[in-house]
Design an enzyme around this catalytic site. Structure first.
Site, short mmCIF file in Angstrom:
data_model
loop_
_atom_site.label_atom_id
_atom_site.label_comp_id
_atom_site.label_asym_id
_atom_site.label_seq_id
_atom_site.Cartn_x
_atom_site.Cartn_y
_atom_site.Cartn_z
N LYS A 4 -59.75 -35.97 -148.16
CA LYS A 4 -58.95 -35.07 -148.57
C LYS A 4 -59.31 -34.86 -150.39
CE LYS A 4 -56.27 -34.49 -145.02
NZ LYS A 4 -54.66 -33.83 -144.40
N ASP A 48 -52.21 -27.58 -144.57
CA ASP A 48 -51.27 -28.93 -144.70
C ASP A 48 -49.46 -28.64 -144.60
OD1 ASP A 48 -52.64 -30.99 -143.24
OD2 ASP A 48 -52.90 -31.90 -145.23
#
Ligand code: ATR
Length: 287
Positions: free
Chosen positions: A69, A105
């Site tokens: 990520k 997210d």
């Protein structure tokens, strides 16, 4: 899958237990969309090659998960402001040959909370942890306008770094750090509206542990654990047993999926379709 099928997929390692293919493929099928979501297992040394493959094979987008990520950000043509502040990209969109990175997210975290009827505006929040999930959650809560946010972490330097960065990004939101000690929990027996666990304590296969000390009272607050396996961590079990509102991390995963789905297809999917696929994949006959 035919040539005209629009391709999406997940880059990470290990990813064989991911619920994203089921969530997206079931929803593509239910809506009659000719899209496919595949697993693209990728080790660190192969990240750049996998990203090149997305462009060469005309993927429309995808997701990025552990351990890439942060690393993926070095290879993107554009990065959204929120992903840059959080320091992580989990959603990709290929447009006009350009690879763009987003962080869904934080939206997933926030939408899961508001969906349950909990409006974070003005809340006093205690947030446990300072890893990647914590950064998204802190961003979400500061962005939403909480009144006060205390980050608690075992490794103090890591917690202090998150607080310093987020306080800089949100100068109007009071964000402070406290160490993970008994006195900290004791001090939060009152005066908090939302407690968020973003640590991995209590996650499968380490069920049975809770970051909140067993012998210290819980505040009269909402308890939100970003863990979704097990569905009820010990942290949530105790809060639920005391009659407090709880939510686990499933909604966060589902709602981050909604953001990606909409980017790739241009259509907002029915949340329940993604949730049902996620529930069946994760818990099977338990549900
Ligand atoms: P993620 O990206 O999923 O948030 P992570 O970056 O590995 O995962 O972060 C895990 C978090 O759980 C960290 O806040 C970690 O604390 P440290 O920064 O001190 O490592 C926390 N954590 C993991 N195991 C823990 C434990 N046994 N007690 C307390 N905190 C723990």
């Amino acid at each position: 899958m035919q040539d005209k099928t629009k391709k999406t997929g997940l880059i990470g390692h290990p990813i064989s237990h991911s619920i994203s293919p089921a969530m997206h493929n079931n929803t593509f099928a239910a809506l009659g969309l000719d899209f496919h979501y595949s697993l693209l297992p990728t080790k660190a040394e192969d990240l750049q090659a996998t990203l090149s493959k997305l462009t060469e094979q005309s993927f429309v987008g995808g997701n990025v998960t552990m351990p890439h990520k942060q690393a993926v950000m070095a290879y993107l043509d554009e990065i959204s402001d929120d992903a840059r502040i959080i320091g992580a990209v989990n959603t990709l969109h290929l447009q006009d040959g350009k690879l763009k990175g987003y962080n869904a997210d934080w939206r997933g975290f926030l939408n899961a909370l508001t969906e349950e009827g909990h409006d974070p505006v003005g809340m006093r929040v205690l947030l446990l942890g300072a890893g990647g999930a914590a950064r998204s959650a802190v961003y979400a809560l500061a962005q939403a306008g909480v009144a006060q946010l205390t980050v608690v972490n075992r490794t103090e330097a890591r917690g202090e770094a998150v607080v310093a960065e987020m306080a800089h990004a949100f100068p109007n939101c009071p964000i402070t750090f406290q160490p993970l000690e008994r006195e900290t929990f004791a001090g939060f027996a009152q005066g908090v509206d939302l407690v968020v666990n973003t640590t991995s304590v209590g996650m499968e296969p380490h069920e049975g542990h809770s970051v909140w000390p067993d012998d210290l009272p819980l505040p009269n607050a909402i308890f939100y654990d970003v863990i979704y396996k097990p569905a009820q961590t010990r942290f949530l079990q105790r809060a639920q047993a005391e009659g407090l509102p709880t939510l686990n991390g499933l909604g966060m995963v589902v709602h981050q999926g909604v953001v990606g789905f909409e980017l790739w297809t241009g259509q907002k999917p029915p949340v329940e379709l993604l949730r049902q696929a996620a529930l069946e994949t994760l818990y099977g006959s338990e549900t």
